[in-house]
Design a protein around this motif. Structure first.
Motif, short mmCIF file in Angstrom:
data_model
loop_
_atom_site.label_atom_id
_atom_site.label_comp_id
_atom_site.label_asym_id
_atom_site.label_seq_id
_atom_site.Cartn_x
_atom_site.Cartn_y
_atom_site.Cartn_z
N ILE A 110 0.76 -1.41 -0.12
CA ILE A 110 -0.07 0.11 0.13
C ILE A 110 0.75 1.29 0.12
O ILE A 110 0.62 2.07 -0.75
N ASN A 111 1.83 1.43 1.07
CA ASN A 111 2.59 2.63 1.13
C ASN A 111 3.71 2.61 -0.07
O ASN A 111 4.09 3.97 -0.27
N VAL A 112 4.13 1.70 -0.40
CA VAL A 112 5.38 1.88 -1.45
C VAL A 112 5.04 1.50 -2.58
O VAL A 112 5.06 1.99 -3.80
N MET A 113 4.49 0.11 -2.93
CA MET A 113 4.27 -0.41 -4.44
C MET A 113 3.21 0.38 -5.28
O MET A 113 3.26 0.48 -6.21
N SER A 114 2.24 1.21 -4.37
CA SER A 114 1.19 1.92 -5.08
C SER A 114 1.92 2.95 -5.72
O SER A 114 1.82 3.38 -6.86
N GLY A 115 2.94 3.59 -5.13
CA GLY A 115 3.66 4.86 -5.73
C GLY A 115 4.73 4.44 -6.83
O GLY A 115 4.86 4.98 -7.80
N VAL A 116 5.36 3.26 -6.67
CA VAL A 116 6.11 2.51 -7.48
C VAL A 116 5.33 2.12 -8.98
O VAL A 116 5.73 2.77 -9.76
N ARG A 117 4.25 1.50 -8.90
CA ARG A 117 3.52 1.17 -10.06
C ARG A 117 2.96 2.57 -10.75
O ARG A 117 2.98 2.58 -11.92
N LEU A 118 2.47 3.59 -10.03
CA LEU A 118 1.79 4.73 -10.67
C LEU A 118 3.07 5.30 -11.16
O LEU A 118 2.86 5.99 -12.44
N SER A 119 4.15 5.62 -10.45
CA SER A 119 5.23 6.36 -11.16
C SER A 119 5.62 5.63 -12.58
O SER A 119 6.10 6.28 -13.54
N ARG A 120 5.91 4.57 -12.50
CA ARG A 120 6.33 3.66 -13.50
C ARG A 120 5.52 3.69 -14.87
O ARG A 120 5.54 4.03 -15.92
N ALA A 121 4.03 4.07 -14.63
CA ALA A 121 3.10 4.04 -15.62
C ALA A 121 3.11 5.65 -16.03
O ALA A 121 3.01 5.83 -17.48
N GLY A 153 7.67 3.13 9.74
CA GLY A 153 8.70 4.19 9.14
C GLY A 153 9.71 3.25 8.37
O GLY A 153 9.99 3.90 7.14
N PHE A 154 9.74 2.07 8.03
CA PHE A 154 10.24 1.58 6.92
C PHE A 154 9.74 1.84 5.61
O PHE A 154 10.58 2.16 4.71
N SER A 155 8.51 1.73 5.51
CA SER A 155 7.79 1.96 4.26
C SER A 155 7.96 3.46 3.86
O SER A 155 8.08 3.95 2.55
N LYS A 156 8.24 4.47 4.80
CA LYS A 156 8.20 5.75 4.44
C LYS A 156 9.66 6.32 4.12
O LYS A 156 10.02 6.97 3.30
N THR A 157 10.55 5.64 4.74
CA THR A 157 12.01 5.43 4.27
C THR A 157 12.04 5.01 2.73
O THR A 157 12.86 5.62 2.07
N ALA A 158 11.42 4.03 2.54
CA ALA A 158 11.42 3.28 1.21
C ALA A 158 11.06 4.41 0.32
O ALA A 158 11.65 4.76 -0.96
N GLN A 159 9.86 5.33 0.42
CA GLN A 159 9.35 6.35 -0.37
C GLN A 159 10.58 7.15 -0.75
O GLN A 159 10.53 8.02 -1.96
N VAL A 160 11.19 7.63 0.41
CA VAL A 160 12.21 8.61 0.18
C VAL A 160 13.16 8.41 -0.73
O VAL A 160 13.82 9.17 -1.80
N ALA A 161 13.70 6.89 -0.64
CA ALA A 161 14.64 6.45 -1.52
C ALA A 161 14.11 6.26 -2.95
O ALA A 161 14.88 6.63 -3.97
N ILE A 162 12.99 6.05 -3.18
CA ILE A 162 12.39 5.84 -4.47
C ILE A 162 12.36 7.30 -5.17
O ILE A 162 12.68 7.29 -6.36
N ALA A 163 11.91 8.24 -4.55
CA ALA A 163 12.00 9.41 -5.08
C ALA A 163 13.02 10.14 -5.49
O ALA A 163 13.11 10.84 -6.53
#
Length: 261
Positions: A110-121, A153-163
């Protein structure tokens, strides 16, 4: 300064309430056509109506973006956007030793892969048009990992790294990618959690929220919870042409909770 987003299409995930709705409303008031998302049709309809009452234009998309098929359905319905705000997220206090594998997986999806998938699209189209904005709504918990919900916290750190990685991937273009790190924010979720304490003490919701902040985030400089509009204002700026030189950044709206400079 005037923020003009006329002619732009924005998608804000998880935007039927709280920070997401405030972002969607603000973007629409600046002239963007906003796609509002939630899992329940009634909530999506209310959000669209709220934005219309505020003078903006919005359409709804009902779907669970925490799943791959939900993201695919959104992209099929709205194949192009100029501004993508990956706001969808969940949180839940739970001790590390009581957090099973399925909770880690659920938070990641929910927190990470949703953003990954939509950014990729959506990023390829932004790159082709040479203009776009992708914003991940992370948290100060990305750096200040809360001991009571390490999985969050782990999921939020992942978002920063992806961005940051995506910003570098878009180097040399007019497409920016940033993350925003709110601190304690008086959204509906926090208000609901604090309601019993408010009823017990007779204090206002804002006073109870301030007490909560000072108990759990005593390093806060503003010594209160932020409003959803205060967070949204930063996101709207980053989504605008005015923020063209800001990319790969983790922008804090944390009330000074984080002591790092």
């Amino acid at each position: 300064m005037k923020i003009d987003l006329a002619g732009r299409t924005a998608i804000v995930t998880g935007s039927t309430g709280g920070i997401g709705l405030a972002i969607a409303t603000g973007l629409a008031q600046c002239g963007a056509r906003v796609v509002v998302n939630g899992r329940r049709a009634a909530a999506v309809d209310r959000a669209v109506a709220t934005i219309a009452q505020a003078g903006g234009a919005a359409v709804g998309f009902v779907g669970d973006l925490g799943a791959a098929d939900g993201c695919a359905a959104l992209v099929a319905a709205h194949p192009s956007c100029d501004i993508l705000v990956n706001n969808l997220g969940i949180f839940e206090p739970r001790d590390f030793f009581d957090t099973p594998d399925e909770d880690w997986t659920r938070f990641f999806e929910i927190n990470v892969m949703s953003g990954v998938r939509l950014s990729r699209a959506y990023l390829p189209g932004m790159r082709e048009r040479d203009w776009g904005r992708v914003i991940f709504i992370s948290s100060e918990s990305a750096l200040n990992i809360p001991v009571e919900m390490i999985h969050y916290g782990f999921s939020k750190t992942a978002q920063v790294a992806i961005a940051r990685g995506l910003a570098e991937r878009m180097a040399g273009t007019n497409v920016t990618v940033n993350s925003v790190l709110p601190g304690p924010t008086l959204s509906e979720g926090l208000a609901e959690m604090l309601r019993p304490e408010q009823e017990k003490t007779g204090k206002t919701l804002e006073e109870v929220a301030a007490d909560f902040v000072m108990e759990h985030r005593p390093s806060s400089i503003i010594r209160r919870a932020a409003t959803v509009e205060e967070v949204a204002n930063m996101v709207i700026y980053l989504a605008s042409p005015l923020a063209s030189a800001t990319t790969g950044a983790s922008v804090r709206v944390d009330g000074g909770v984080l002591s790092v400079i």
